[in-house]
Design a protein around this motif. Structure first.
Motif, PDB file in Angstrom:
ATOM      1  N   SER A 228       1.860   1.592  -3.533  1.00  0.00           N
ATOM      2  CA  SER A 228       0.688   2.024  -4.289  1.00  0.00           C
ATOM      3  C   SER A 228       0.526   3.540  -4.197  1.00  0.00           C
ATOM      4  CB  SER A 228      -0.533   1.299  -3.731  1.00  0.00           C
ATOM      5  OG  SER A 228      -1.682   1.724  -4.373  1.00  0.00           O
TER       6      SER A 228
ATOM      7  N   SER B  43       0.847  -1.199   0.000  1.00  0.00           N
ATOM      8  CA  SER B  43       0.000   0.000   0.000  1.00  0.00           C
ATOM      9  C   SER B  43       0.884   1.251   0.000  1.00  0.00           C
ATOM     10  CB  SER B  43      -1.022  -0.001   1.139  1.00  0.00           C
ATOM     11  OG  SER B  43      -0.372  -0.153   2.350  1.00  0.00           O
TER      12      SER B  43
ATOM     13  N   TRP C  56      -3.741  -2.634  -5.994  1.00  0.00           N
ATOM     14  CA  TRP C  56      -2.853  -1.496  -5.723  1.00  0.00           C
ATOM     15  C   TRP C  56      -2.681  -0.523  -6.898  1.00  0.00           C
ATOM     16  CZ3 TRP C  56      -0.432  -6.434  -4.249  1.00  0.00           C
ATOM     17  CH2 TRP C  56      -0.668  -6.744  -2.906  1.00  0.00           C
TER      18      TRP C  56
END
Ligand code: XMP
Length: 371
Positions: free
Chosen positions: A112, A109, A157
């Motif tokens: 991302s 994350s 993502w």
């Protein structure tokens, strides 16, 4: 025979075709695989590549700084310090798979967000053949294996994963690294797992354990470098253990079993077993026989004690293995004198360390790492 030149000739048009004019993110862990993958992409795509290293807090001591220095003039690496976030979110977790999965969640994350901020839709990873072979085989959830596990990275993502080294084995990656002009410190570097020291702080993760592990690992790596072992590092576990009468009788030495468990391989699958300790024995052939008797009993790792005191709450393990492909490995026959010297240094400045052992288990039945 692997030929790096023909390998690059083969992958270059595929990469140019796939990426076109788009930008691509590379996340480097400090290990040979991710660095080689990033440098390969940089050679092909130049400034379209954004190479970053996330300081997860689980890197080795001064690792980010050292890697940046080693790559000066080769790759314009940016370091992003996210250590507080990683450590805070992982602290208190004990289960190995849970740690790996949580780490993966935070790691991707974070990537991302970086990708979105920079309008990037691709991520290059240094996944190599052994990673996905072992993950598919159920040996472990290698943190960087995503596509092979059926994870849709674009949906999850927002980036597509590119794995240019996915069919290569370690020795081929090293050959490619040398061909690409990477310094010896990187091409011949021992592997370092993506989740780093997280999987070497075995059992419950605390900041204290992590800080001790980072210091101890520095000593172990420094004292064993240049000895041609394939991989060498330290682990830390809580030192509670009990004498096991049955196994001791069978092994003909006192065998203690720790409260903490560790991974091993049985047949072709990952198994989770006990960690045992045995006293110091100055004959590796005898040690090998004893280990064989002990590992019949759901024990995956056996540590031979080389330094013990009454005080302290942690046990530190020294691990050094010799291997070709990392799928199987033999423990290194380091002399007791050398081990004692290292152990003395480890306990000298750390009152929380109760004992130091040397891992005398091969893979199988152990894994190289403990988690
Ligand atoms: P094991 O412990 O399974 O390790 O015998 C085999 C090799 O893989 C490395 N390893 C990892 N590398 N992410 C990585 O990038 C991981 O999650 C991971 N787990 C293990 C290990 O250091 C050894 O070289």
């Amino acid at each position: 025979m692997f030929n790096p030149e023909s390998f690059i000739e083969e992958v270059k048009p595929q990469i140019l075709n796939e990426i076109g004019d788009e930008k691509i993110l590379a996340a480097i862990s400090g290990g040979v695989d991710s660095t080689t993958a990033a440098v390969l992409m940089y050679k092909i795509l130049g400034k379209q590549l954004l190479p970053i290293m996330i300081d997860t807090g689980f890197l080795r001591k001064n690792e980010a700084k050292k890697v940046k220095e080693m790559l000066t003039g080769i790759l314009p690496l940016q370091i992003l310090d996210k250590s507080d976030e990683f450590i805070t979110r992982l602290e208190g977790i004990s289960d190995a798979e849970e740690k790996r999965k949580k780490f993966r969640e935070i790691f991707y994350s974070t990537l991302s967000n970086i990708a979105k901020e920079n309008g990037i839709k691709y991520l290059v990873q240094g996944t190599i053949a052994a990673d996905w072979v072992e993950t598919q085989g159920g040996i472990k959830t290698q943190h960087n294996v995503l596509v092979q596990l059926g994870i849709n990275t674009e949906k999850e993502w927002g980036f597509k994963v590119i794995e240019p080294l996915a069919d290569l084995y370690k020795d081929e990656v090293r050959a490619l690294a040398r061909y690409l002009g990477l310094p010896k410190e990187i091409s011949e570097r021992q592997p370092f797992p993506g989740p780093g020291l997280l999987i070497r702080v075995v059992g419950k993760l605390t900041k204290e354990k992590l800080d001790i592990e980072r210091e101890v690992n520095e000593i172990v790596e420094d004292r064993l470098k240049g000895m041609e072992y394939s991989q060498y590092f330290s682990v830390i576990i809580d030192s509670q253990k009990v004498l096991d009468e049955r196994i001791s009788t069978e092994a003909k030495v006192p065998v203690y079993i720790y409260d903490t468990r560790a991974t091993g391989v049985k047949g072709d699958v990952r198994s989770y077993g006990k960690i045992a300790s045995i006293p110091e024995i100055d004959d590796y052939e005898k040690v090998r026989e004893i280990v064989q008797r002990i590992t019949k009993y759901d024990v995956t790792h056996v540590g031979m004690l080389i330094n013990e005191k009454d005080e302290g709450k942690y046990s530190v393990g020294i691990r050094a293995v010799i291997t070709q492909d990392f799928m199987t490995a033999d423990f290194a026959k380091i002399s007791l004198d050398k081990l004692k010297e290292i152990a003395c240094e480890i306990v000298k400045n750390n009152k929380e360390i109760k004992e130091v052992f040397y891992d005398v288990t091969s893979k199988p039945p152990a894994t190289i790492e403990y988690e």
